[in-house]
Design a protein around this motif. Structure first.
Motif, PDB file in Angstrom:
ATOM      1  N   THR A  24      35.524  38.964  31.625  1.00 29.08           N
ATOM      2  CA  THR A  24      34.992  39.343  32.907  1.00 29.08           C
ATOM      3  C   THR A  24      34.065  40.526  32.750  1.00 29.08           C
ATOM      4  N   GLU A 324      40.238  40.853  42.644  1.00 32.38           N
ATOM      5  CA  GLU A 324      39.386  39.769  43.151  1.00 32.38           C
ATOM      6  C   GLU A 324      39.979  39.158  44.413  1.00 32.38           C
ATOM      7  N   TYR A 447      42.711  19.402  42.317  1.00 36.63           N
ATOM      8  CA  TYR A 447      42.555  20.634  43.072  1.00 36.63           C
ATOM      9  C   TYR A 447      43.161  20.466  44.462  1.00 36.63           C
ATOM     10  N   LYS A 459      33.711  28.656  46.264  1.00 33.18           N
ATOM     11  CA  LYS A 459      33.325  28.662  44.853  1.00 33.18           C
ATOM     12  C   LYS A 459      34.085  29.736  44.092  1.00 33.18           C
ATOM     13  N   GLU A 460      34.091  30.962  44.612  1.00 32.12           N
ATOM     14  CA  GLU A 460      34.780  32.059  43.927  1.00 32.12           C
ATOM     15  C   GLU A 460      36.290  31.804  43.845  1.00 32.12           C
ATOM     16  N   LYS A 462      37.893  28.876  43.826  1.00 27.26           N
ATOM     17  CA  LYS A 462      38.199  27.805  42.869  1.00 27.26           C
ATOM     18  C   LYS A 462      38.101  28.319  41.428  1.00 27.26           C
ATOM     19  N   GLU A 463      37.082  29.118  41.144  1.00 28.60           N
ATOM     20  CA  GLU A 463      36.951  29.684  39.802  1.00 28.60           C
ATOM     21  C   GLU A 463      38.132  30.594  39.480  1.00 28.60           C
ATOM     22  N   LEU A 464      38.548  31.398  40.450  1.00 30.74           N
ATOM     23  CA  LEU A 464      39.708  32.267  40.246  1.00 30.74           C
ATOM     24  C   LEU A 464      40.966  31.447  39.999  1.00 30.74           C
ATOM     25  N   VAL A 466      41.216  28.466  38.699  1.00 36.13           N
ATOM     26  CA  VAL A 466      41.170  27.859  37.367  1.00 36.13           C
ATOM     27  C   VAL A 466      41.582  28.878  36.313  1.00 36.13           C
ATOM     28  N   ARG A 467      41.025  30.094  36.388  1.00 30.35           N
ATOM     29  CA  ARG A 467      41.365  31.128  35.399  1.00 30.35           C
ATOM     30  C   ARG A 467      42.826  31.542  35.512  1.00 30.35           C
TER      31      ARG A 467
END
Length: 493
Positions: A24, A324, A447, A459-460, A462-464, A466-467
């Motif tokens: 990050t 986040e 998902y 978007k943010e 979904k990315e969070l 996944v991580r």
């Protein structure tokens, strides 16, 4: 070993890990590290009876934990790369290194300027260059290997030097050409600059600088190539290393046990309130405890409660994800208030959502810095949004905001600074539910559906998710045997 000693060993492993580069933002990572407090010893669970080990055993254990932290970093940090070690500016080690380098290159220049020239140092450099070039070759590079052996034939070079027939410049140009054949495309400019250097000593010095970079490129290429094949080996390696550590520090899972125990109590109390039951069936409770326990790490009070040992190597990552989540909660809350207060007048206007989102996003960028004043910042955000909304309404033929509506919108935005604000709690609950659903569905590669009010940050989020799921699932693979033993122990209470 008493509890404080085991903490020192674990802290040593964490510090080794923190010194590695992260996936990050580096500025966020530095700020999180700077703000991470030490665990309060007042919350220490009941320790096991002390056992004593030798200094040698303790040092070996600490080394094993550091190696485990490095292996863990390689697996969970997809952006991990080997980087050159930079000595601190003005440090004694750096000054000594610079003096030694200058002395070596001055000596080389002096030898080459002698009459007749002396090539002792130069031949040693050529031998080292040859060894480095050979290390870059792959099994299919047989022709290049033969060419290097032929041109950089050290016995022949020694004979040429003794007879005064050695051409260092020609050999250096061969080396530069060979480096151009073996380097990554991103080093083409460096090779081009080498070809422009005519003086022998500066050329050799620059050759070694570029070779050092090429070695890092080769190491990182090898790392990226083998990473997909390292998963199972890394899981077994980390588990074995932690088991070795646990043998020497039997109380090294106290915080982990407390973490799972508190989570189980919370689930039992919640289920009792809702259903009047005292607990979940044993078959479903362990999985529920696991997922809820990891979700608690995104609401952790790092100043008041020590982090569980099994996730301590990822404490910085979980803390960054926690920040986040807090950022997305406030961003979504403000946007929801704006659209709810303004109504149909701005619903569906193209580009307005992105404009408002970017405005709020930028003004919340420093929300976790010590100097951030929430009340002032949110008041400024409210004023700015009112201006942008009035401009947008005017452009599309709607009546501008009245004073009362402006005051209402501004007051509701400022109110989101309070943790018990209704809109904020609603958005936070929906984000937590989405992350929990992502954990539960991660094994099925599906998902979960996005809850209402979170479309602007989809978007943010979904990315969070996944991580977060990737990190949690890897931790489960490594430490599942330890978690199972702890949960069995807690279930038998």
């Amino acid at each position: 070993m008493p509890k404080d000693h085991s903490d020192e060993s674990r802290e040593g492993g964490k510090e080794s890990k923190e010194q590695l580069p992260g996936e990050t933002s580096e500025s966020v990572r530095k700020r999180v590290r700077a703000e991470t407090p030490s665990p309060h010893r007042g919350n220490t669970p009941q320790a096991s009876p002390p056992s004593f080990v030798s200094i040698e055993e303790l040092m070996e254990t600490a080394k094993g934990v550091s190696n485990m932290a490095l292996a863990h970093e390689i697996m969970v940090n997809q952006a991990f790369q080997v980087k050159p070690t930079e000595l601190p500016e003005g440090s004694l080690e750096r000054r000594v290194k610079e003096i030694m380098r200058k002395a070596f290159w001055d000596c080389l220049e002096s030898q080459l300027n002698d009459d007749p020239p002396s090539y002792d140092h130069a031949i040693k450099l050529l031998a080292e260059i040859k060894e480095i070039l050979m290390s870059f070759l792959l099994p299919g590079h047989g022709r290049l290997q033969s060419h290097i052996e032929e041109v950089l034939d050290l016995p022949l070079i020694q004979q040429q030097a003794e007879k005064g027939a050695l051409d260092i410049g020609q050999l250096s140009q061969f080396v530069v050409g060979m480096m151009g054949s073996l380097c990554a495309p991103c080093r083409d400019d460096d090779i081009k600059k080498l070809k422009e250097i005519t003086d022998i000593v500066p050329l050799l010095k620059s050759i070694f600088s570029v070779l050092d970079v090429m070695k890092l490129d080769m190491a990182n290429f090898a790392l990226s190539s083998i990473r997909p094949h390292l998963m199972q080996q890394s899981v077994e390696y980390e588990r074995t290393k932690f088991q070795e550590f646990l043998k020497k520090q039997p109380n090294a899972l106290d915080y982990t046990e407390k973490w799972l125990d508190d989570t189980m109590k919370g689930i039992s109390e919640s289920n009792a309130d809702v259903c009047g039951a005292s607990s979940e069936p044993p078959s479903s409770l362990p999985l529920q405890v696991h997922n809820q326990a990891y979700l608690r790490l995104l609401r952790w009070d790092h100043a008041a409660e020590p982090f569980p040992e099994t996730v301590q190597m990822d404490q910085i990552r979980f803390q960054e994800m926690q920040q986040e989540v807090e950022h997305l909660v406030l961003l979504s809350s403000i946007l929801l208030i704006v659209y709810t207060t303004t109504g149909e007048a701005i619903s569906g206007l193209p580009g307005l959502m992105d404009t408002l989102k970017n405005t709020v996003d930028v003004m919340l960028a420093d929300m976790h810095s010590p100097t951030f004043c929430a009340h002032e910042a949110f008041a400024t955000i409210g004023e700015r949004l009112c201006v942008e909304l009035c401009d947008c309404l005017g452009q599309h033929g709607f009546s501008p905001f009245s004073s009362d509506k402006k005051a209402t919108l501004l007051g509701q935005i400022i109110a989101t600074t309070q943790p018990d604000n209704t809109v904020r709690k609603l958005i936070e609950s929906r984000i937590q539910s989405y992350l929990l659903a992502s954990l539960e569905s991660s094994h099925h590669q599906t998902y979960p559906s996005l809850p209402g009010g979170l479309t602007p940050v989809s978007k943010e989020l979904k990315e969070l998710a996944v991580r977060f799921s990737r990190l949690v699932n890897f931790n489960k693979l490594v430490f599942s045997p330890f978690y199972q033993k702890i949960l069995q122990k807690l279930l038998h209470k």
